[in-house]
Design a protein around this motif. Structure first.
Motif, PDB file in Angstrom:
ATOM      1  N   ARG A 110       0.832  -1.186   0.000  1.00 21.40           N
ATOM      2  CA  ARG A 110       0.000   0.000   0.000  1.00 21.40           C
ATOM      3  C   ARG A 110       0.874   1.245   0.000  1.00 21.40           C
ATOM      4  N   GLU A 111       0.262   2.373  -0.373  1.00 18.01           N
ATOM      5  CA  GLU A 111       1.011   3.631  -0.422  1.00 18.01           C
ATOM      6  C   GLU A 111       1.020   4.350   0.924  1.00 18.01           C
TER       7      GLU A 111
ATOM      8  N   PRO B 177       3.118  11.377   4.169  1.00 16.85           N
ATOM      9  CA  PRO B 177       3.713  10.176   3.585  1.00 16.85           C
ATOM     10  C   PRO B 177       3.947   9.095   4.638  1.00 16.85           C
TER      11      PRO B 177
ATOM     12  N   GLU C  86      -2.459   7.307   2.608  1.00 17.35           N
ATOM     13  CA  GLU C  86      -2.343   7.133   1.161  1.00 17.35           C
ATOM     14  C   GLU C  86      -2.471   8.490   0.468  1.00 17.35           C
TER      15      GLU C  86
ATOM     16  N   HIS D 131      -4.276  10.879  -5.867  1.00 22.34           N
ATOM     17  CA  HIS D 131      -3.815  10.832  -7.256  1.00 22.34           C
ATOM     18  C   HIS D 131      -4.726  11.715  -8.116  1.00 22.34           C
TER      19      HIS D 131
ATOM     20  N   THR E  88       0.850  12.491  -8.149  1.00 19.63           N
ATOM     21  CA  THR E  88       0.723  12.040  -6.771  1.00 19.63           C
ATOM     22  C   THR E  88       0.915  13.227  -5.843  1.00 19.63           C
TER      23      THR E  88
END
Length: 398
Positions: A149-150, A240, A244, A247, A275
């Motif tokens: 995952r981000e 970060p 998440e 986008h 992003t």
């Protein structure tokens, strides 16, 4: 000046001692006479007006609310509001209240309905955040979650909370609803791309640059009037690792961009997905957002609200850690107080410094006592600011 401010069952939610309150009201009246803006729509009657710049700070943002309410009590009317991260959350609500003609007294109750614990519903909060980076590295030993995952958490709760507030309660669905009209501001209404009540900062990792929304939407090939401010705020608070990112799908655009020295050049921006993450990476305290660049005298000041603490106790510098721990420490350093000294020297006269009682931005299980203390610290800091500004003869405008 004796500090005497406490919580109270009043519309404001606080009260000062009689002596302090009299001093505050006298200072506000003096500021209005010395520093007031002659409003042409009211026959030139003097009023206190300011643009606002709100710093990011996660849960510490309740301190911003206390400061804003005290400024409102002094008679300040807010024209434009800029914010980063948690400051963007508060800024969006303040801008929505102003634009809709609402009562600023609703600000506290609105922000109190934001349950920070909902941002991190999984597991023990402190197992992941706001402890030492070493603790973080030990818990996420194989970084398996971050390889799939981000971010550790979706951040969707912000959309779920802010959407009904802006879209429903305040009737703000797009940045177009926050545009300044000819009646709102004849001077600014003619400045293409800049005539908005709200400004939000986010860090564009794709372009490796700061994005100032809605000003920069043109470089993404979209109409700012059609963009949802909730998504911009959601991007601005996307720390970060923790949350998440957002986008954003950009269209190809060729626009004039100002170059060093005041000239401009046509720049082509290709289409593609971008992003967006926390604006605090690049602009934690957006105090210069509304500074004039045309050489004309500012009509009123920009007042910044900063969540600060002067550190006197630093950790022992004898640790060695993993790469992920170093990365997290880099992140915390970038989002910490690195710009405090610069802010003190260049903008101290127009900045309200709110004591953050040593809390970390991600300390989401905030106790009621600390929540109330942050709120009162904001009130106290803004009270002192108004009194000191009156003694100086006004708030600096440059």
């Amino acid at each position: 000046m004796t500090q005497s401010i406490s919580l109270a069952d009043t519309p404001l939610g606080y009260q000062r001692s009689d002596e302090l309150h009299e001093e505050f009201l006298a200072a506000a009246d003096k500021l209005r006479q010395l520093d007031g803006w002659p409003n042409p729509n009211t026959g030139g009657a003097l009023e206190l007006r300011a643009d606002l710049a709100l710093e990011g700070g996660g849960v510490k943002g309740i301190g911003l609310v206390g400061a804003v309410l005290a400024l409102d009590e002094a008679g300040y009317r807010f024209h434009r509001i800029a914010g980063t991260s948690a400051g963007a959350v508060t800024a969006s609500v303040v801008a929505g209240i102003v634009q809709s003609g609402g009562d600023m007294l609703t600000l506290r109750s609105t922000l109190q309905s934001l349950d920070f614990r909902q941002f991190m519903p999984e597991g023990k909060l402190h197992e992941m955040v706001d402890h030492s980076a070493g603790r973080f590295a030990k818990v996420v030993t194989d970084a398996a979650l971050l390889t799939r995952r981000e971010g550790l958490y979706s951040g969707d709760y912000l959309d779920q909370w802010l959407g009904p507030v802006l879209h429903g309660q305040l009737g703000i669905k797009t940045f177009g609803d926050l545009a300044l009209t000819e009646d709102d501001d004849p001077e600014l209404a003619g400045v293409s791309g800049r005539q908005y009540r709200l400004v939000v900062y986010t860090s564009d990792l794709t372009r490796a640059r700061l994005a100032c929304l809605p000003f920069d939407y043109a470089t993404y090939g979209v109409d700012p009037d059609e963009q949802d401010p909730v998504r911009a705020v959601r991007a601005s608070m996307s720390v970060p690792f923790y949350f998440e990112p957002v986008h954003f799908q950009a269209k190809e655009a060729t626009v004039a961009v100002e170059t060093p020295g005041g000239a401009s050049a046509m720049v082509r921006f290709p289409a593609g997905e971008h992003t967006w993450v926390d604006g605090a990476l690049l602009a934690k305290f957006p105090i210069h957002t509304f500074d004039r660049v045309d050489g004309k005298a500012p009509r009123w000041p920009t007042i910044g609200v900063k969540l600060s603490q002067f550190n006197v106790d630093y950790p022992t510098a004898n640790f060695r850690e993993s790469a992920i721990a170093v990365a997290v420490r880099c992140l915390k350093t970038m989002m910490n107080e690195w710009e405090t000294i610069a802010s003190h020297h260049s903008t101290v006269g127009r900045t309200i410094f709110v004591d953050n009682i040593g809390l970390g931005a991600m300390d989401f299980d905030l106790t009621t006592e600390k929540h109330d203390q942050l709120f009162l610290n904001g009130v106290d800091a803004a009270t002192k600011f108004v009194i000191e500004a009156a003694k100086r003869g006004g708030v600096p405008r440059r």
